[in-house]
Design a protein around this motif. Structure first.
Motif, PDB file in Angstrom:
ATOM      1  N   ASN A   9       0.812  -1.216   0.000  1.00  0.00           N
ATOM      2  CA  ASN A   9       0.000   0.000   0.000  1.00  0.00           C
ATOM      3  C   ASN A   9       0.851   1.274   0.000  1.00  0.00           C
ATOM      4  O   ASN A   9       0.372   2.327   0.390  1.00  0.00           O
ATOM      5  N   GLN A  10       2.079   1.165  -0.444  1.00  0.00           N
ATOM      6  CA  GLN A  10       2.970   2.316  -0.525  1.00  0.00           C
ATOM      7  C   GLN A  10       2.660   3.113  -1.796  1.00  0.00           C
ATOM      8  O   GLN A  10       2.307   2.542  -2.830  1.00  0.00           O
ATOM      9  N   SER A  11       2.789   4.434  -1.731  1.00  0.00           N
ATOM     10  CA  SER A  11       2.462   5.269  -2.892  1.00  0.00           C
ATOM     11  C   SER A  11       3.513   5.085  -3.991  1.00  0.00           C
ATOM     12  O   SER A  11       4.659   4.713  -3.740  1.00  0.00           O
ATOM     13  N   TRP A  12       3.099   5.392  -5.225  1.00  0.00           N
ATOM     14  CA  TRP A  12       4.017   5.282  -6.357  1.00  0.00           C
ATOM     15  C   TRP A  12       5.151   6.280  -6.239  1.00  0.00           C
ATOM     16  O   TRP A  12       6.275   6.027  -6.673  1.00  0.00           O
ATOM     17  N   ALA A  13       4.890   7.436  -5.654  1.00  0.00           N
ATOM     18  CA  ALA A  13       5.939   8.442  -5.489  1.00  0.00           C
ATOM     19  C   ALA A  13       7.047   7.921  -4.576  1.00  0.00           C
ATOM     20  O   ALA A  13       8.238   8.109  -4.850  1.00  0.00           O
ATOM     21  N   ALA A  14       6.668   7.236  -3.490  1.00  0.00           N
ATOM     22  CA  ALA A  14       7.667   6.679  -2.575  1.00  0.00           C
ATOM     23  C   ALA A  14       8.454   5.558  -3.249  1.00  0.00           C
ATOM     24  O   ALA A  14       9.667   5.422  -3.050  1.00  0.00           O
ATOM     25  N   LYS A  15       7.782   4.762  -4.085  1.00  0.00           N
ATOM     26  CA  LYS A  15       8.478   3.685  -4.797  1.00  0.00           C
ATOM     27  C   LYS A  15       9.481   4.264  -5.803  1.00  0.00           C
ATOM     28  O   LYS A  15      10.594   3.776  -5.947  1.00  0.00           O
ATOM     29  N   ALA A  16       9.082   5.329  -6.506  1.00  0.00           N
ATOM     30  CA  ALA A  16       9.972   5.952  -7.482  1.00  0.00           C
ATOM     31  C   ALA A  16      11.170   6.588  -6.793  1.00  0.00           C
ATOM     32  O   ALA A  16      12.302   6.504  -7.289  1.00  0.00           O
ATOM     33  N   GLU A  17      10.948   7.200  -5.631  1.00  0.00           N
ATOM     34  CA  GLU A  17      12.052   7.806  -4.884  1.00  0.00           C
ATOM     35  C   GLU A  17      13.032   6.738  -4.412  1.00  0.00           C
ATOM     36  O   GLU A  17      14.247   6.942  -4.430  1.00  0.00           O
ATOM     37  N   ALA A  18      12.522   5.588  -4.008  1.00  0.00           N
ATOM     38  CA  ALA A  18      13.392   4.496  -3.577  1.00  0.00           C
ATOM     39  C   ALA A  18      14.232   3.985  -4.747  1.00  0.00           C
ATOM     40  O   ALA A  18      15.396   3.602  -4.570  1.00  0.00           O
ATOM     41  N   ASN A  19      13.663   3.987  -5.957  1.00  0.00           N
ATOM     42  CA  ASN A  19      14.406   3.511  -7.123  1.00  0.00           C
ATOM     43  C   ASN A  19      15.467   4.505  -7.589  1.00  0.00           C
ATOM     44  O   ASN A  19      16.368   4.138  -8.322  1.00  0.00           O
ATOM     45  N   ASP A  20      15.350   5.761  -7.196  1.00  0.00           N
ATOM     46  CA  ASP A  20      16.351   6.760  -7.577  1.00  0.00           C
ATOM     47  C   ASP A  20      17.712   6.466  -6.954  1.00  0.00           C
ATOM     48  O   ASP A  20      18.733   6.901  -7.470  1.00  0.00           O
ATOM     49  N   LYS A  21      17.732   5.742  -5.856  1.00  0.00           N
ATOM     50  CA  LYS A  21      18.984   5.490  -5.145  1.00  0.00           C
ATOM     51  C   LYS A  21      19.640   4.166  -5.547  1.00  0.00           C
ATOM     52  O   LYS A  21      20.652   3.789  -4.981  1.00  0.00           O
TER      53      LYS A  21
END
Length: 142
Positions: free
Chosen positions: A83-95
């Motif tokens: 149930n995590q937002s897509w914005a948080a998932k995209a931010e995690a992938n930036d690293k």
């Protein structure tokens, strides 16, 4: 005669011990297999009763401001990957693939410093979750 008397005494003693500890339920309640009805009331609402006094209703009183809100039991949602937002998932992938100082990587200078920071942040999140759980328990006990 002593052999046949001993099992009867142990069964009787076990039954008396269970009755004394409250393990037996009264016969009418056990025979009916009907749960006690529970009702949530708000503010100064009165708990409904049966006119004959045959029915027991357990009422849980809550603040009047909670009447038209989602119940607290359903409101507190812990963020999980599902149930995590897509914005948080995209931010995690930036690293992904980042190396060097401030990262938890074996490649590059100072990679271990980032591991310490990540452990510290994880400890802080766990401590806050524990405090939140304790506050919820304290509110439930009030």
């Amino acid at each position: 005669m002593t052999r046949s008397l001993f099992p009867r005494l142990t069964i009787t003693a076990a039954a008396l011990a269970a009755a004394g500890s409250g393990l037996f339920v009264s016969a009418p309640l056990a025979a009916q297999n009907v749960p006690t009805p529970t009702m949530t009331i708000y503010g100064n609402q009165k708990c409904p009763t049966d006119t004959n006094g045959n029915e027991i209703v357990v009422c849980v009183r809550r603040a009047p401001g909670e009447q038209f809100r989602i119940p607290k039991e359903l409101r507190e949602l812990e963020v999980t990957p599902e149930n995590q937002s897509w914005a948080a998932k995209a931010e995690a992938n930036d690293k992904v693939g980042v190396e060097g100082i401030g990262t938890c990587s074996t490649v590059g200078a100072g990679g271990s410093m980032g591991c310490l920071a990540q452990r510290g942040q994880q400890y802080k999140r766990e401590r806050e979750a524990t405090k939140k759980d304790q506050r919820a328990v304290d509110r439930a006990l009030e």
